[in-house]
Design an enzyme around this catalytic site. Structure first.
Site, PDB file in Angstrom:
ATOM      1  N   CYS A 113      36.659  25.464  53.616  1.00 37.30           N
ATOM      2  CA  CYS A 113      37.596  26.498  54.067  1.00 37.30           C
ATOM      3  C   CYS A 113      37.955  26.366  55.541  1.00 37.30           C
ATOM      4  CB  CYS A 113      37.010  27.881  53.805  1.00 37.30           C
ATOM      5  SG  CYS A 113      36.662  28.140  52.075  1.00 37.30           S
ATOM      6  N   HIS A 253      40.551  33.072  57.870  1.00 37.29           N
ATOM      7  CA  HIS A 253      40.441  32.500  56.525  1.00 37.29           C
ATOM      8  C   HIS A 253      40.289  33.662  55.545  1.00 37.29           C
ATOM      9  CE1 HIS A 253      39.221  30.479  53.012  1.00 37.29           C
ATOM     10  NE2 HIS A 253      37.945  30.833  53.090  1.00 37.29           N
ATOM     11  N   ASN A 283      41.064  33.328  47.526  1.00 40.19           N
ATOM     12  CA  ASN A 283      40.557  32.378  48.518  1.00 40.19           C
ATOM     13  C   ASN A 283      41.105  30.990  48.173  1.00 40.19           C
ATOM     14  OD1 ASN A 283      39.086  30.527  49.991  1.00 40.19           O
ATOM     15  ND2 ASN A 283      37.100  31.466  49.600  1.00 40.19           N
TER      16      ASN A 283
HETATM   17  N1  ACO Z   1      32.186  41.201  38.406  1.00 37.25           N
HETATM   18  C1  ACO Z   1      31.207  42.113  38.270  1.00 37.25           C
HETATM   19  N2  ACO Z   1      29.979  41.960  38.788  1.00 37.25           N
HETATM   20  C2  ACO Z   1      29.741  40.817  39.480  1.00 37.25           C
HETATM   21  C3  ACO Z   1      30.710  39.826  39.656  1.00 37.25           C
HETATM   22  C4  ACO Z   1      31.991  40.045  39.091  1.00 37.25           C
HETATM   23  N3  ACO Z   1      32.992  39.163  39.208  1.00 37.25           N
HETATM   24  N4  ACO Z   1      30.184  38.823  40.383  1.00 37.25           N
HETATM   25  C5  ACO Z   1      28.931  39.167  40.666  1.00 37.25           C
HETATM   26  N5  ACO Z   1      28.640  40.371  40.109  1.00 37.25           N
HETATM   27  C6  ACO Z   1      27.389  41.133  40.166  1.00 37.25           C
HETATM   28  C7  ACO Z   1      26.192  40.252  40.441  1.00 37.25           C
HETATM   29  O1  ACO Z   1      25.719  39.666  39.256  1.00 37.25           O
HETATM   30  C8  ACO Z   1      25.225  41.244  41.035  1.00 37.25           C
HETATM   31  O2  ACO Z   1      24.624  41.966  40.003  1.00 37.25           O
HETATM   32  P1  ACO Z   1      23.061  42.362  40.065  1.00 37.25           P
HETATM   33  O3  ACO Z   1      22.951  43.255  41.271  1.00 37.25           O
HETATM   34  O4  ACO Z   1      22.841  43.015  38.759  1.00 37.25           O
HETATM   35  O5  ACO Z   1      22.332  41.051  40.237  1.00 37.25           O
HETATM   36  C9  ACO Z   1      26.130  42.213  41.804  1.00 37.25           C
HETATM   37  O6  ACO Z   1      27.442  42.028  41.249  1.00 37.25           O
HETATM   38  C10 ACO Z   1      26.177  41.949  43.294  1.00 37.25           C
HETATM   39  O7  ACO Z   1      26.369  40.568  43.516  1.00 37.25           O
HETATM   40  P2  ACO Z   1      26.422  39.968  44.961  1.00 37.25           P
HETATM   41  O8  ACO Z   1      26.596  38.479  44.857  1.00 37.25           O
HETATM   42  O9  ACO Z   1      25.270  40.469  45.765  1.00 37.25           O
HETATM   43  O10 ACO Z   1      27.768  40.634  45.526  1.00 37.25           O
HETATM   44  P3  ACO Z   1      28.385  40.580  46.962  1.00 37.25           P
HETATM   45  O11 ACO Z   1      28.608  41.945  47.435  1.00 37.25           O
HETATM   46  O12 ACO Z   1      27.654  39.628  47.860  1.00 37.25           O
HETATM   47  O13 ACO Z   1      29.840  39.960  46.653  1.00 37.25           O
HETATM   48  C11 ACO Z   1      30.971  37.842  46.935  1.00 37.25           C
HETATM   49  C12 ACO Z   1      29.956  38.658  46.117  1.00 37.25           C
HETATM   50  C13 ACO Z   1      32.321  38.513  46.771  1.00 37.25           C
HETATM   51  C14 ACO Z   1      31.010  36.443  46.393  1.00 37.25           C
HETATM   52  C15 ACO Z   1      30.568  37.847  48.427  1.00 37.25           C
HETATM   53  O14 ACO Z   1      29.200  37.568  48.542  1.00 37.25           O
HETATM   54  C16 ACO Z   1      31.338  36.847  49.275  1.00 37.25           C
HETATM   55  O15 ACO Z   1      32.513  37.008  49.524  1.00 37.25           O
HETATM   56  N6  ACO Z   1      30.633  35.833  49.808  1.00 37.25           N
HETATM   57  C17 ACO Z   1      31.175  34.922  50.837  1.00 37.25           C
HETATM   58  C18 ACO Z   1      32.199  33.982  50.301  1.00 37.25           C
HETATM   59  C19 ACO Z   1      32.617  33.025  51.389  1.00 37.25           C
HETATM   60  O16 ACO Z   1      32.986  33.410  52.484  1.00 37.25           O
HETATM   61  N7  ACO Z   1      32.533  31.721  51.098  1.00 37.25           N
HETATM   62  C20 ACO Z   1      32.858  30.719  52.104  1.00 37.25           C
HETATM   63  C21 ACO Z   1      34.236  30.227  51.945  1.00 37.25           C
HETATM   64  S1  ACO Z   1      34.555  29.532  50.356  1.00 37.25           S
HETATM   65  C22 ACO Z   1      34.772  27.779  50.565  1.00 37.25           C
HETATM   66  O17 ACO Z   1      34.380  27.182  51.557  1.00 37.25           O
HETATM   67  C23 ACO Z   1      35.386  27.024  49.381  1.00 37.25           C
END
Ligand code: ACO
Length: 326
Positions: A113, A253, A283
């Site tokens: 990214c 980003h 994204n």
């Molecule tokens: N729908 C419903 N529930 C979901 C989903 C979904 N699509 N995805 C995950 N969950 C659930 C999980 O299973 C978890 O359930 P549990 O508590 O029963 O285990 C709960 O939701 C919380 O999951 P988390 O992963 O802790 O959620 P979080 O608030 O961290 O959000 C996300 C997830 C959106 C992916 C976030 O962590 C994020 O944006 N991370 C950073 C992404 C990023 O910046 N990446 C770098 C760039 S990408 C690149 O370089 C290609």
């Protein structure tokens, strides 16, 4: 003083829109979860016959038209992507041929990214050292083809698209003021696409183990991203001896609205001065900043002499920032 100036922008999004409500029918998720956790409402998906170079071509054509130059005037093409057409040749070379940019050298870079700002850093170094005067830089991704559509943790996040800029040498005071890139490979396991390279070459086994999809430890990545980006934007404005109130528009980003809000809040910037389009695009990795930049330019959100701050965080891990006087 010799500077690197963005003289034009262009972008391209595939026609097909995939909404959160459609995703509700594909995996155990909800529009509410995706909206609250990410800010994404819909994303664009490339057609089966569209590869990265096809998206890059459309964005580049627009940037060339707006700069009123011919593809033959380009001396170097840099494509930032993690979803190139194929391992060899580079998507840069394929794009060079499609554009007819016969006088350009071409290559790809992989910084996930952060790829677009990494590309800016390379282009800036070439231009400031006098090696090249005119460079086409593209961020393009077709992440949908490397997405596991059964994995709700990742499939709701990504989208396809491309953004391009033409960079030229200038003696004026507009252009890139600083561009900084960083990496920490000790976090490589947080975000990767393990199959298809020399470590896990394509095989029936790699297919069976689903190694050809993007995998992410989202929550751990989120925490490192917020902390790192808050420090990064502060160090960028300090280094340039400006205040955050001097910045007209923050162009981050587009990974997660909560990460973007946290970064803006650390700068004391109201969200009205932040470019956000992840609600429409998801994204798009290396493409997200040039797509957002193009939208900011074409919608009149940036004017001559405005300071804009770009920042990114992604797989590698990598992160990067750039301060530009428009
Ligand atoms: N729908 C419903 N529930 C979901 C989903 C979904 N699509 N995805 C995950 N969950 C659930 C999980 O299973 C978890 O359930 P549990 O508590 O029963 O285990 C709960 O939701 C919380 O999951 P988390 O992963 O802790 O959620 P979080 O608030 O961290 O959000 C996300 C997830 C959106 C992916 C976030 O962590 C994020 O944006 N991370 C950073 C992404 C990023 O910046 N990446 C770098 C760039 S990408 C690149 O370089 C290609």
């Amino acid at each position: 003083m010799l500077r690197t100036k963005i003289v034009s922008t262009g972008s391209y999004l595939p026609e097909r829109i995939l909404s959160n409500s459609e995703l509700e029918k594909m995996v155990d998720t909800s529009d509410q979860w995706i909206t609250e956790r990410t800010g994404i409402k819909e994303r664009r998906i490339a057609s089966n016959d569209q590869a990265v170079s096809d998206l890059a071509f459309e964005a580049s054509k627009l940037a060339l038209e707006r700069a009123q130059i011919s593809a033959k005037d380009i001396e170097l093409i840099i494509v930032a992507t993690i979803t190139g057409d194929m391992p060899v040749p580079s998507s840069g070379c394929i794009l060079q041929d499609k554009l007819g940019a016969v006088n350009a050298a071409a290559f790809d870079i992989n910084a996930a990214c952060s790829g677009f700002i990494y590309g800016l850093s390379i282009a800036n170094a070439y231009i400031k050292s006098g090696v090249y005067k005119r460079i086409l830089l593209v961020g393009a991704e077709v992440l949908s083809k490397f997405t596991n559509w059964k994995d709700r943790n990742t499939c709701v996040l990504f989208g396809d698209g491309a953004g391009a800029v033409i960079l030229e040498a200038t003696d004026g005071d507009q252009g890139i003021y600083s561009v900084d890139i960083y990496s920490d490979g000790s976090f490589a396991n947080l975000l990767n696409l393990p199959g298809g390279g020399s470590k896990n070459p394509p095989s029936p086994e790699s297919l069976k183990n689903e190694l050809h999809y993007l995998q992410m430890k989202g929550n751990e990545t989120f925490k490192v991203a917020v902390k790192t980006l808050e420090q990064l934007v502060i160090s960028t404005i300090e280094k340039n001896n400006i205040k955050s109130s001097d910045i007209k528009l923050l162009i981050p980003h587009q990974a997660n609205l909560r990460i973007i809000s946290a970064t803006a809040s650390r700068l004391g910037m109201d969200m009205s001065r932040v470019m956000v389009n992840l609600n429409k695009c998801g994204n798009t990795s290396a493409a997200s900043i040039p797509i957002a930049l193009d939208e900011a330019v074409t919608s009149g959100r940036i004017e001559k002499n405005d300071y804009i701050l770009l920042e990114a965080f992604g797989g590698g891990l990598t992160w990067a920032s750039a301060l530009i006087k428009w």
